[in-house]
Write a protein that holds these residues in place. Structure first.
Motif, PDB file in Angstrom:
ATOM      1  N   GLY A 307     -29.039  -9.468  56.704  1.00 14.51           N
ATOM      2  CA  GLY A 307     -29.102  -8.777  55.494  1.00 14.51           C
ATOM      3  C   GLY A 307     -30.500  -8.483  54.995  1.00 14.51           C
ATOM      4  O   GLY A 307     -30.702  -7.662  53.897  1.00 14.51           O
ATOM      5  N   ALA A 309     -34.100  -6.712  54.816  1.00 16.34           N
ATOM      6  CA  ALA A 309     -34.668  -5.496  54.911  1.00 16.34           C
ATOM      7  C   ALA A 309     -35.826  -5.453  55.880  1.00 16.34           C
ATOM      8  O   ALA A 309     -36.540  -6.280  55.748  1.00 16.34           O
ATOM      9  CB  ALA A 309     -35.107  -4.943  53.586  1.00 16.34           C
ATOM     10  N   GLN A 316     -38.456   1.681  54.414  1.00 11.72           N
ATOM     11  CA  GLN A 316     -37.252   0.563  54.842  1.00 11.72           C
ATOM     12  C   GLN A 316     -36.585   1.319  55.983  1.00 11.72           C
ATOM     13  O   GLN A 316     -36.058   2.420  55.441  1.00 11.72           O
ATOM     14  CB  GLN A 316     -36.221   0.309  53.862  1.00 11.72           C
ATOM     15  CG  GLN A 316     -35.358  -0.914  54.403  1.00 11.72           C
ATOM     16  CD  GLN A 316     -34.153  -1.478  53.843  1.00 11.72           C
ATOM     17  OE1 GLN A 316     -34.345  -1.321  52.347  1.00 11.72           O
ATOM     18  NE2 GLN A 316     -33.269  -1.894  54.088  1.00 11.72           N
ATOM     19  N   THR A 319     -32.132  -3.384  59.094  1.00 11.35           N
ATOM     20  CA  THR A 319     -31.759  -4.562  58.320  1.00 11.35           C
ATOM     21  C   THR A 319     -31.450  -5.422  59.206  1.00 11.35           C
ATOM     22  O   THR A 319     -31.141  -5.224  60.622  1.00 11.35           O
ATOM     23  CB  THR A 319     -30.216  -4.248  57.761  1.00 11.35           C
ATOM     24  OG1 THR A 319     -30.509  -3.023  56.704  1.00 11.35           O
ATOM     25  CG2 THR A 319     -29.873  -5.388  56.835  1.00 11.35           C
TER      26      THR A 319
END
Length: 377
Positions: A307, A309, A316, A319
């Motif tokens: 989870g 980033a 971004q 993940t």
């Protein structure tokens, strides 16, 4: 309890539940079962499996048999209609890793498929086995027979000394090579053994009657090379080996090309299609997917978890799907999905952990080399 309250999940026990407790295991709920997460400690167990041989209980996984009226007639083509593997070309007692796909090419499960003399033997993930069985019942031709072997246990013996330990009590298994299987006996108990596993090490998976599991596990564990290993080390071992875990690194939002599983979709199947989501999957193999599964090595000692980033500069780009500290390499490692432009080897990225950006580098997988014993090696 009110009428609209959520029913409590029923946690099942493994055939070896009493044995695990006797070995000092710490048990946790996993995939609907009470399972050992560790015995003496995750790091010690991990390193033992890399150096010697570890015994894992994977009886939560689903073992299925599929056959036709006349043995395997029609089973291979029926499986090719649901998965992208080459099953018509699969020899007897040989195995394939494959993927059960939905209509968009999303991954419903990853699994192992073995052609035997009179049937096909499938091993599916424990958390998805009920859905997998329902899916197969719905989409396989009516004349095929599907049996769930819920009276069978499944053990994995993994590590460079696994063959020494197992051959001592199961004569002939040393003749197997990676991704082959056969019928054997251990102390008079009939077992089905494959030279396979999910740690990156040489090793075996052993299917046997649940009623005999304690006797056989005790005999294997009595070999000087062997110690019992829990779920914690199983996860860190497969992460070092760069192997994806269903429900974390693979799911219905992911296709085979994005996941880097090109070996599971051979040339014939890409050319002919005929499996769910073939158009999307083949296009992504031919033209490139917009995102890719990558390996990451982090600077420092702090691991990134699922989870977290992933950043490329200020953007971004993905993940983390699995992460932890590598006992073998003594560095934090992770895998995840990023935009294809950020997936080049040695590219510097950052991962956000506890509000801080940690430096990371795109690394080749596996992080630790596989040591499978292949034909001719």
């Amino acid at each position: 309890m009110s009428d609209d309250a959520e029913p409590e999940e029923i946690i099942q026990t493994l055939p070896l539940d009493r044995w695990h407790h006797a070995q000092g295991a710490r048990m946790v709920p996993f995939a609907g079962y009470s399972m050992p997460i560790q015995y003496e400690g995750i790091i010690a167990e991990h390193l033992w499996a890399r150096e010697s041989a570890g015994l894992f209980d994977v009886s939560h996984m689903g073992q299925l048999l599929i056959r036709g009226e006349h043995g395997t007639d029609g089973v291979d083509t029926a499986l090719e209609a649901l998965m992208p593997g080459d099953f018509t070309g699969l020899g007897v007692d040989r195995m394939r890793y494959s993927l059960l796909l939905d209509d968009e090419g999303g991954i419903l499960d990853d699994l192992m498929v073995t052609r035997r003399t009179g049937d096909f033997y499938l091993v599916v993930n424990g958390a998805t086995k009920a859905d997998d069985i329902a899916h197969l019942h719905e989409y396989l031709p009516e004349e095929l027979i599907l049996n769930h072997l819920d009276d069978q246990a499944l053990l994995a013996l993994q590590g460079p000394k696994a063959v020494d330990a197992l051959a001592r009590i199961c004569p002939g298994v040393d003749m197997l090579v990676f991704m082959t299987a056969g019928a054997f006996e251990i102390a008079g108990v009939p077992v089905w053994v494959s030279r396979s596993g999910y740690t990156g090490e040489d090793g075996f998976e052993i299917s046997l009657p649940a009623a005999d599991a304690e006797q056989v596990a005790a005999l294997i564990a009595a070999q000087p090379e062997v110690r019992p290993i829990g779920l914690g080390a199983r996860d860190s071992l497969r992460l070092e080996a760069g192997l994806p875990l269903y429900g974390h690194d693979l799911d219905t939002t992911t296709d085979a090309a994005e996941a880097g599983l090109g070996f599971a979709v051979p040339k014939r199947r890409r050319a002919e299609g005929g499996f769910p989501g073939a158009t999307r999957t083949v296009r992504h193999f031919n033209e490139g997917a917009s995102r890719k599964r990558i390996g990451l090595i982090l600077a420092g000692r702090l691991p990134a978890r699922e989870g977290a980033a992933i950043f490329d500069g200020d953007d971004q780009v993905g993940t983390v799907t699995s992460g932890g500290f590598s006992p073998s390499l003594q560095v934090p490692i992770a895998m995840g999905y990023v935009a294809a432009a950020s997936a080049t080897l040695n590219r510097p990225l950052q991962i956000e952990v506890r509000g801080k950006r940690l430096d990371a580098t795109v690394a080749p997988m596996p992080f630790v080399p596989h040591r499978y014993v292949r034909q001719g090696s």
